[in-house]
Design a protein around this motif. Structure first.
Motif, mmCIF file in Angstrom:
data_model
loop_
_atom_site.group_PDB
_atom_site.id
_atom_site.type_symbol
_atom_site.label_atom_id
_atom_site.label_comp_id
_atom_site.label_asym_id
_atom_site.label_seq_id
_atom_site.Cartn_x
_atom_site.Cartn_y
_atom_site.Cartn_z
ATOM 1 N N VAL A 69 -26.433 -5.852 11.727
ATOM 2 C CA VAL A 69 -26.059 -5.339 13.044
ATOM 3 C C VAL A 69 -25.810 -3.838 12.983
ATOM 4 O O VAL A 69 -25.637 -3.268 11.918
ATOM 5 C CB VAL A 69 -24.784 -6.032 13.595
ATOM 6 C CG1 VAL A 69 -25.001 -7.519 13.783
ATOM 7 C CG2 VAL A 69 -23.578 -5.771 12.712
ATOM 8 N N TRP A 70 -25.819 -3.237 14.142
ATOM 9 C CA TRP A 70 -25.359 -1.859 14.298
ATOM 10 C C TRP A 70 -24.321 -1.870 15.402
ATOM 11 O O TRP A 70 -24.273 -2.795 16.201
ATOM 12 C CB TRP A 70 -26.511 -0.902 14.571
ATOM 13 C CG TRP A 70 -27.304 -1.168 15.814
ATOM 14 C CD1 TRP A 70 -28.313 -2.070 15.960
ATOM 15 C CD2 TRP A 70 -27.146 -0.540 17.079
ATOM 16 N NE1 TRP A 70 -28.795 -2.040 17.244
ATOM 17 C CE2 TRP A 70 -28.097 -1.103 17.960
ATOM 18 C CE3 TRP A 70 -26.300 0.457 17.572
ATOM 19 C CZ2 TRP A 70 -28.221 -0.712 19.290
ATOM 20 C CZ3 TRP A 70 -26.431 0.844 18.892
ATOM 21 C CH2 TRP A 70 -27.387 0.266 19.738
ATOM 22 N N SER A 74 -17.526 -1.162 20.553
ATOM 23 C CA SER A 74 -17.017 -2.409 19.974
ATOM 24 C C SER A 74 -18.095 -3.496 19.900
ATOM 25 O O SER A 74 -17.859 -4.561 19.348
ATOM 26 C CB SER A 74 -15.824 -2.918 20.794
ATOM 27 O OG SER A 74 -16.257 -3.228 22.106
ATOM 28 N N LEU A 75 -19.272 -3.224 20.447
ATOM 29 C CA LEU A 75 -20.370 -4.196 20.413
ATOM 30 C C LEU A 75 -21.080 -4.159 19.070
ATOM 31 O O LEU A 75 -21.324 -3.083 18.522
ATOM 32 C CB LEU A 75 -21.390 -3.903 21.514
ATOM 33 C CG LEU A 75 -20.980 -4.142 22.942
ATOM 34 C CD1 LEU A 75 -22.113 -3.710 23.878
ATOM 35 C CD2 LEU A 75 -20.650 -5.609 23.167
ATOM 36 N N THR A 129 -18.535 -13.604 11.456
ATOM 37 C CA THR A 129 -18.122 -12.657 10.408
ATOM 38 C C THR A 129 -19.221 -12.379 9.391
ATOM 39 O O THR A 129 -19.075 -11.493 8.575
ATOM 40 C CB THR A 129 -16.900 -13.202 9.664
ATOM 41 O OG1 THR A 129 -17.226 -14.469 9.073
ATOM 42 C CG2 THR A 129 -15.716 -13.360 10.609
ATOM 43 N N ARG A 130 -20.320 -13.099 9.424
ATOM 44 C CA ARG A 130 -21.397 -12.954 8.443
ATOM 45 C C ARG A 130 -22.111 -11.616 8.553
ATOM 46 O O ARG A 130 -22.482 -11.009 7.573
ATOM 47 C CB ARG A 130 -22.401 -14.093 8.638
ATOM 48 C CG ARG A 130 -23.696 -13.924 7.920
ATOM 49 C CD ARG A 130 -23.722 -14.745 6.653
ATOM 50 N NE ARG A 130 -25.064 -14.798 6.126
ATOM 51 C CZ ARG A 130 -25.594 -13.858 5.352
ATOM 52 N NH1 ARG A 130 -24.904 -12.795 5.066
ATOM 53 N NH2 ARG A 130 -26.806 -13.989 4.874
ATOM 54 N N ALA A 131 -22.354 -11.148 9.760
ATOM 55 C CA ALA A 131 -23.153 -9.933 9.960
ATOM 56 C C ALA A 131 -22.350 -8.676 9.664
ATOM 57 O O ALA A 131 -21.319 -8.448 10.252
ATOM 58 C CB ALA A 131 -23.692 -9.892 11.378
ATOM 59 N N ASP A 132 -22.856 -7.893 8.724
ATOM 60 C CA ASP A 132 -22.207 -6.636 8.367
ATOM 61 C C ASP A 132 -22.974 -5.472 8.982
ATOM 62 O O ASP A 132 -24.192 -5.506 9.034
ATOM 63 C CB ASP A 132 -22.235 -6.453 6.850
ATOM 64 C CG ASP A 132 -21.398 -7.475 6.135
ATOM 65 O OD1 ASP A 132 -20.933 -7.139 5.060
ATOM 66 O OD2 ASP A 132 -21.230 -8.606 6.619
ATOM 67 N N PRO A 133 -22.261 -4.423 9.397
ATOM 68 C CA PRO A 133 -22.983 -3.255 9.890
ATOM 69 C C PRO A 133 -23.778 -2.599 8.781
ATOM 70 O O PRO A 133 -23.384 -2.608 7.631
ATOM 71 C CB PRO A 133 -21.890 -2.323 10.390
ATOM 72 C CG PRO A 133 -20.602 -3.007 10.207
ATOM 73 C CD PRO A 133 -20.828 -4.282 9.476
#
Length: 134
Positions: A69-70, A74-75, A129-133
Motif C-alpha cells: 500500500v501507499w 490516513s488512507l 494489518t498485513r499490508a505494509d507501506p
C-alpha cells in the motif's frame, strides 16, 4: 500467502489482463465478439462487465503485489488498485479518439466501483494489518 496461491494469483491475473486487452482491442477496432453479444443480452450487462472485470483484475493485482500500500493521509491505498485505476481511466479516456467507441463516464464509474469493492475484498482476505507501506 502460500506459493501455490501466488502462482494461481499470477496466472489468473495475467489471464484476465490478457482477456481485457483482447476485448479492448476488439472494441477499438470495431469488431464483434460473443462477449459483446452477452453484454447486450443482460440488463446493465456493460456496467456489470466493467465492474466485474476491473474488480477482479484489482483483486489479482493486489494479491500479486503482496498487498503493498501507499498512504494518502490516513488512507492506505493498494498499489495494485492504483495501477488498475490508472489503466481503467486511461482506457476509458482513450475512447474519445476511436470512432467505434463512446466515452462514457458511467463505464468509468463502474470500473472504479469494482476497484473499490475488490480492494475491500483484498483487505478482508489479507487482513488489515498485513499490508505494509512501501
Amino acid at each position: 500467502m502460500s506459493r501455490t496461491l501466488k502462482v494461481v494469483a499470477w496466472a489468473g491475473t495475467l489471464a484476465l489482463a490478457t482477456l481485457i486487452a483482447w476485448v479492448i482491442y476488439l472494441a477499438d477496432t470495431g469488431q464483434s465478439s460473443v462477449f459483446f453479444q452477452l453484454v447486450r443480452a443482460l440488463p446493465y450487462g456493460d456496467k456489470l462487465g466493467h465492474f466485474c472485470l476491473y474488480g477482479l483484475l484489482t483483486l489479482g493485482a493486489n494479491l500479486v503485489s503482496g498487498g503493498r500500500v501507499w498512504r494518502c493521509g490516513s488512507l492506505r491505498i493498494y498499489w495494485g488498485a492504483t495501477a488498475v485505476g490508472l489503466l481503467a481511466s486511461l482506457e476509458e479516456l482513450s475512447q474519445a479518439w476511436f470512432p467505434s467507441r463512446t466515452l462514457d463516464i458511467t463505464d468509468l464509474a463502474a470500473d472504479l466501483a469494482g476497484i473499490l469493492l475488490f480492494s475491500l475484498v483484498t483487505r478482508y482476505l489479507l487482513g488489515v494489518t498485513r499490508a505494509d507501506p512501501g
